[in-house]
Write a protein that holds these residues in place. Structure first.
Motif, PDB file in Angstrom:
ATOM      1  N   ARG A  79     -10.697  -5.287   5.155  1.00  0.00           N
ATOM      2  CA  ARG A  79     -11.504  -4.439   6.021  1.00  0.00           C
ATOM      3  C   ARG A  79     -11.812  -3.098   5.357  1.00  0.00           C
ATOM      4  O   ARG A  79     -12.894  -2.547   5.518  1.00  0.00           O
ATOM      5  CB  ARG A  79     -10.795  -4.221   7.363  1.00  0.00           C
ATOM      6  N   GLN A  80     -10.844  -2.551   4.604  1.00  0.00           N
ATOM      7  CA  GLN A  80     -11.087  -1.260   3.959  1.00  0.00           C
ATOM      8  C   GLN A  80     -12.231  -1.375   2.947  1.00  0.00           C
ATOM      9  O   GLN A  80     -13.118  -0.530   2.893  1.00  0.00           O
ATOM     10  CB  GLN A  80      -9.792  -0.780   3.271  1.00  0.00           C
TER      11      GLN A  80
ATOM     12  N   GLU B   9      -6.469 -14.569  11.377  1.00  0.00           N
ATOM     13  CA  GLU B   9      -5.802 -13.285  11.130  1.00  0.00           C
ATOM     14  C   GLU B   9      -5.834 -12.494  12.416  1.00  0.00           C
ATOM     15  O   GLU B   9      -6.897 -12.258  12.995  1.00  0.00           O
ATOM     16  CB  GLU B   9      -6.537 -12.525  10.021  1.00  0.00           C
TER      17      GLU B   9
ATOM     18  N   MET C  71     -10.405 -17.144   5.977  1.00  0.00           N
ATOM     19  CA  MET C  71     -11.181 -17.964   6.886  1.00  0.00           C
ATOM     20  C   MET C  71     -11.285 -19.383   6.327  1.00  0.00           C
ATOM     21  O   MET C  71     -11.154 -19.574   5.123  1.00  0.00           O
ATOM     22  CB  MET C  71     -12.582 -17.359   7.059  1.00  0.00           C
TER      23      MET C  71
ATOM     24  N   ARG D 296       0.822  -1.209   0.000  1.00  0.00           N
ATOM     25  CA  ARG D 296       0.000   0.000   0.000  1.00  0.00           C
ATOM     26  C   ARG D 296       0.858   1.261   0.000  1.00  0.00           C
ATOM     27  O   ARG D 296       0.516   2.257  -0.613  1.00  0.00           O
ATOM     28  CB  ARG D 296      -0.927  -0.014   1.218  1.00  0.00           C
TER      29      ARG D 296
ATOM     30  N   LEU E 296     -11.351 -17.787  11.916  1.00  0.00           N
ATOM     31  CA  LEU E 296     -10.690 -16.595  11.385  1.00  0.00           C
ATOM     32  C   LEU E 296      -9.217 -16.689  11.755  1.00  0.00           C
ATOM     33  O   LEU E 296      -8.883 -16.729  12.947  1.00  0.00           O
ATOM     34  CB  LEU E 296     -11.292 -15.324  11.981  1.00  0.00           C
TER      35      LEU E 296
ATOM     36  N   TRP F 106     -10.951  -2.153  12.336  1.00  0.00           N
ATOM     37  CA  TRP F 106     -10.997  -3.515  12.862  1.00  0.00           C
ATOM     38  C   TRP F 106     -12.179  -4.257  12.254  1.00  0.00           C
ATOM     39  O   TRP F 106     -13.226  -3.706  12.010  1.00  0.00           O
ATOM     40  CB  TRP F 106     -11.178  -3.506  14.389  1.00  0.00           C
ATOM     41  N   GLY F 107     -12.053  -5.537  12.087  1.00  0.00           N
ATOM     42  CA  GLY F 107     -13.165  -6.359  11.628  1.00  0.00           C
ATOM     43  C   GLY F 107     -12.694  -7.774  11.387  1.00  0.00           C
ATOM     44  O   GLY F 107     -11.561  -7.985  10.962  1.00  0.00           O
ATOM     45  N   PRO F 108     -13.564  -8.730  11.671  1.00  0.00           N
ATOM     46  CA  PRO F 108     -13.141 -10.132  11.640  1.00  0.00           C
ATOM     47  C   PRO F 108     -13.159 -10.719  10.237  1.00  0.00           C
ATOM     48  O   PRO F 108     -13.994 -11.547   9.915  1.00  0.00           O
ATOM     49  CB  PRO F 108     -14.163 -10.808  12.556  1.00  0.00           C
ATOM     50  N   VAL F 109     -12.235 -10.317   9.419  1.00  0.00           N
ATOM     51  CA  VAL F 109     -12.250 -10.784   8.042  1.00  0.00           C
ATOM     52  C   VAL F 109     -10.823 -10.908   7.524  1.00  0.00           C
ATOM     53  O   VAL F 109      -9.942 -10.159   7.922  1.00  0.00           O
ATOM     54  CB  VAL F 109     -13.081  -9.825   7.155  1.00  0.00           C
ATOM     55  N   ARG F 110     -10.562 -11.902   6.693  1.00  0.00           N
ATOM     56  CA  ARG F 110      -9.257 -12.020   6.064  1.00  0.00           C
ATOM     57  C   ARG F 110      -9.347 -12.087   4.556  1.00  0.00           C
ATOM     58  O   ARG F 110      -8.476 -11.579   3.866  1.00  0.00           O
ATOM     59  CB  ARG F 110      -8.486 -13.246   6.589  1.00  0.00           C
ATOM     60  N   ALA F 111     -10.386 -12.730   4.003  1.00  0.00           N
ATOM     61  CA  ALA F 111     -10.460 -12.915   2.552  1.00  0.00           C
ATOM     62  C   ALA F 111     -11.779 -12.392   2.008  1.00  0.00           C
ATOM     63  O   ALA F 111     -12.838 -12.622   2.589  1.00  0.00           O
ATOM     64  CB  ALA F 111     -10.315 -14.395   2.210  1.00  0.00           C
TER      65      ALA F 111
ATOM     66  N   LEU G 255      -8.862 -11.294  -2.615  1.00  0.00           N
ATOM     67  CA  LEU G 255      -7.854 -10.601  -1.826  1.00  0.00           C
ATOM     68  C   LEU G 255      -7.742 -11.318  -0.495  1.00  0.00           C
ATOM     69  O   LEU G 255      -8.722 -11.382   0.260  1.00  0.00           O
ATOM     70  CB  LEU G 255      -8.254  -9.143  -1.598  1.00  0.00           C
ATOM     71  N   ASP G 256      -6.575 -11.857  -0.206  1.00  0.00           N
ATOM     72  CA  ASP G 256      -6.385 -12.656   1.001  1.00  0.00           C
ATOM     73  C   ASP G 256      -5.493 -11.912   1.994  1.00  0.00           C
ATOM     74  O   ASP G 256      -4.430 -12.384   2.345  1.00  0.00           O
ATOM     75  CB  ASP G 256      -5.818 -14.034   0.652  1.00  0.00           C
ATOM     76  N   GLU G 257      -5.944 -10.751   2.447  1.00  0.00           N
ATOM     77  CA  GLU G 257      -5.162  -9.939   3.384  1.00  0.00           C
ATOM     78  C   GLU G 257      -6.124  -9.107   4.192  1.00  0.00           C
ATOM     79  O   GLU G 257      -6.933  -8.361   3.643  1.00  0.00           O
ATOM     80  CB  GLU G 257      -4.188  -9.042   2.609  1.00  0.00           C
ATOM     81  N   GLY G 258      -6.055  -9.200   5.521  1.00  0.00           N
ATOM     82  CA  GLY G 258      -7.074  -8.616   6.377  1.00  0.00           C
ATOM     83  C   GLY G 258      -7.196  -7.108   6.314  1.00  0.00           C
ATOM     84  O   GLY G 258      -8.311  -6.564   6.258  1.00  0.00           O
ATOM     85  N   ASN G 259      -6.089  -6.367   6.320  1.00  0.00           N
ATOM     86  CA  ASN G 259      -6.202  -4.914   6.372  1.00  0.00           C
ATOM     87  C   ASN G 259      -6.893  -4.369   5.127  1.00  0.00           C
ATOM     88  O   ASN G 259      -7.766  -3.501   5.209  1.00  0.00           O
ATOM     89  CB  ASN G 259      -4.822  -4.280   6.549  1.00  0.00           C
ATOM     90  N   GLY G 260      -6.504  -4.892   3.971  1.00  0.00           N
ATOM     91  CA  GLY G 260      -7.153  -4.458   2.741  1.00  0.00           C
ATOM     92  C   GLY G 260      -8.611  -4.877   2.682  1.00  0.00           C
ATOM     93  O   GLY G 260      -9.474  -4.116   2.216  1.00  0.00           O
TER      94      GLY G 260
ATOM     95  N   GLU H 165     -12.919  -0.683   8.718  1.00  0.00           N
ATOM     96  CA  GLU H 165     -11.661  -0.271   9.321  1.00  0.00           C
ATOM     97  C   GLU H 165     -11.933   0.504  10.601  1.00  0.00           C
ATOM     98  O   GLU H 165     -12.972   1.175  10.690  1.00  0.00           O
ATOM     99  CB  GLU H 165     -10.817   0.551   8.335  1.00  0.00           C
TER     100      GLU H 165
ATOM    101  N   GLN I 246     -10.031  -7.811  17.516  1.00  0.00           N
ATOM    102  CA  GLN I 246     -11.243  -6.984  17.590  1.00  0.00           C
ATOM    103  C   GLN I 246     -12.390  -7.783  18.205  1.00  0.00           C
ATOM    104  O   GLN I 246     -13.106  -7.296  19.058  1.00  0.00           O
ATOM    105  CB  GLN I 246     -11.608  -6.479  16.188  1.00  0.00           C
TER     106      GLN I 246
ATOM    107  N   GLY J  96      -8.077  -8.954  13.092  1.00  0.00           N
ATOM    108  CA  GLY J  96      -9.507  -9.211  13.215  1.00  0.00           C
ATOM    109  C   GLY J  96      -9.838 -10.000  14.472  1.00  0.00           C
ATOM    110  O   GLY J  96     -10.838  -9.741  15.145  1.00  0.00           O
TER     111      GLY J  96
ATOM    112  N   TRP K  94      -4.946   2.343   3.920  1.00  0.00           N
ATOM    113  CA  TRP K  94      -5.802   1.219   3.567  1.00  0.00           C
ATOM    114  C   TRP K  94      -5.835   1.052   2.060  1.00  0.00           C
ATOM    115  O   TRP K  94      -5.824   2.008   1.326  1.00  0.00           O
ATOM    116  CB  TRP K  94      -7.236   1.440   4.075  1.00  0.00           C
ATOM    117  N   GLY K  95      -5.976  -0.152   1.600  1.00  0.00           N
ATOM    118  CA  GLY K  95      -6.151  -0.410   0.180  1.00  0.00           C
ATOM    119  C   GLY K  95      -6.163  -1.891  -0.083  1.00  0.00           C
ATOM    120  O   GLY K  95      -5.457  -2.644   0.591  1.00  0.00           O
ATOM    121  N   PRO K  96      -6.956  -2.318  -1.047  1.00  0.00           N
ATOM    122  CA  PRO K  96      -7.165  -3.751  -1.254  1.00  0.00           C
ATOM    123  C   PRO K  96      -6.061  -4.391  -2.062  1.00  0.00           C
ATOM    124  O   PRO K  96      -6.280  -4.786  -3.211  1.00  0.00           O
ATOM    125  CB  PRO K  96      -8.516  -3.786  -1.975  1.00  0.00           C
TER     126      PRO K  96
END
Lengths: 92, 92, 92, 92, 92
Positions: D65-66, E60, E1, B65, E58, D73-78, D58-63, D71, E66, E63, B73-75
């Motif tokens: 969530r955006q 990651e 996940m 990013r 999950l 925070w959020g329970p997601v990775r893919a 997209l297999d990366e949590g920060n992206g 953002e 959180q 997440g 942030w960015g996907p």
């Protein structure tokens, strides 16, 4: 982190400016029997390591950026953070 | 980071707006013997790489990013950050 | 997180200063049948673990830094966070 | 990121509230020969993808969530971020 | 996940205080044919799951923290975030 062996260098003329001044080392992963794995990383050097050295590799971006003082952002995932004198393995 | 070879392009009409304007490259991982692995990433291009180029890939979202100036942030997870002139491997 | 077995120590004279004072343990991953995998991590010790101990390993940098009070930055990815008394596996 | 094929849906009554309103898709990874891998992710849908669609994951949590506007925070990775029209592979 | 099956519990007297009050579950990964993989995670429970349950995991850290309200820091990477009623797989 893992133990690896520096097996080569990468030469790249066109690259992100953050890499200028760093050696890009090809580091093969060492397995538990001290042989080399087929896995490798391209890692930035921080301890003056060279080809043939047995090294400690940190394979995590946030920590790697701190060592390189690139925080909070910088295009790096793996760096060489130590030169290994010995790995004492006790098969238990 | 790893060395890869650009082996193709991805065409996707329906996609996240952050990808507009970027080439989505299919990059096969190169192994230590310079052959291609079965592993690959879909990576955004940042160095005008094209099919057939040997490239340096950063496979870490936070660093990627920063290069794309999408922070914080960015996907994105993988980007092409260099074009490789040579990989000097010394089997040790 | 995963269950592992401490199988050795790493001795590294030249290393990042953040590692000074910590034991660097070689931890082999345990598989579901309680045998040891060929995968391993070099992990920092936080619970006075030693060779032969069965341990709980956290393999994530942000959490590892918190335990070591290195936040927000520090060159670490894996740490030993517990000593395992028992793993009750019910093959279902 | 990788190319995958949506092969199913996950039904879960008891789940984290952040998932309410999203389809949970089972996405098998596609390999370089366009066959399906044994690897898969459970991914949240963001592009109205359905079973049978070829998708960009997209297999990366920060992206992820955006994209989901969760953002920071959020329970997601893919997540599924695109529907793929074509993958032009040049074996080379 | 990913989808997994709870196959056991971990008992650890000596552990990081953040884990006190949580069940540490051994979760085997389920593959696309609904069989169990040799891969597993030690995951913290958040949905009252028990041995034999089919669960959504999950894997990651950000997440996971959180969900556990440990943000921004906490020694965790994997948590159980749902109990799966059905996985509808359509081999396509």
């Amino acid at each position: 982190m893992y133990i690896g062996r520096v097996v080569g260098n990468v030469v790249a003329t066109i690259k992100h400016p953050a890499y200028v001044g760093y050696k890009l080392l090809t580091v093969a992963r060492e397995n538990l029997d001290a042989g080399l794995d087929s896995k490798y990383d391209i890692a930035l050097d921080t301890v003056q390591a060279g080809v043939g050295d047995r090294v400690l590799v940190l394979d995590e971006g946030n920590g790697a950026r701190q060592v390189l003082e690139m925080e909070p952002w910088g295009p790096v995932r793996a760096i060489v953070v130590g030169i290994v004198d010995a790995v004492e393995i006790t098969h238990g």
